[in-house]
Design a protein around this motif. Structure first.
Motif, short mmCIF file in Angstrom:
data_model
loop_
_atom_site.label_atom_id
_atom_site.label_comp_id
_atom_site.label_asym_id
_atom_site.label_seq_id
_atom_site.Cartn_x
_atom_site.Cartn_y
_atom_site.Cartn_z
N TYR A 54 44.99 -40.89 40.38
CA TYR A 54 45.41 -39.67 40.89
C TYR A 54 45.58 -39.69 42.38
N ASP A 57 48.13 -38.22 44.48
CA ASP A 57 48.91 -37.21 43.78
C ASP A 57 48.13 -35.91 43.74
N LYS A 70 51.49 -31.34 39.25
CA LYS A 70 50.70 -32.00 40.40
C LYS A 70 51.45 -31.65 41.81
N HIS A 71 50.79 -32.11 42.89
CA HIS A 71 51.20 -31.64 44.21
C HIS A 71 51.15 -30.32 44.53
#
Length: 90
Positions: A54, A57, A70-71
């Motif tokens: 990750y 991310d 994510k994000h």
């Protein structure tokens, strides 16, 4: 109160500093009584597997051990999944 033990666990994969993570936590603030937030610092040696996965991310969220988003926080998706888990545990 047994309800607290049945709360879903939201895992936040993060590192310091992470402005997006801070922003995500603010967005989730109104929901915080409905889940347990567990933060995983991916820069710690014991979390190197997550770091490899990750590092580009974060923030990444898992709900009860399953990848969620994510994000950025997708509040609709989060609410849907949270509601589903709450119904299951009743």
């Amino acid at each position: 109160c047994s309800a607290s033990t049945n709360k879903p666990v939201l895992t936040l994969f993060t590192k310091k500093p992470c402005p997006l993570c801070d922003e995500a936590k603010e967005v989730l603030e109104p929901y915080k009584r409905r889940f347990i937030l567990q933060e995983v610092d991916i820069t710690l040696p014991e979390n190197s597997t997550w770091y490899d996965k990750y590092k580009y991310d974060i923030p990444v969220f898992h709900l009860n051990g399953k990848f969620l988003m994510k994000h950025r926080v997708d509040i609709q998706k989060f609410e849907d999944q949270l509601r589903k888990l709450e119904l299951q545990s009743e």
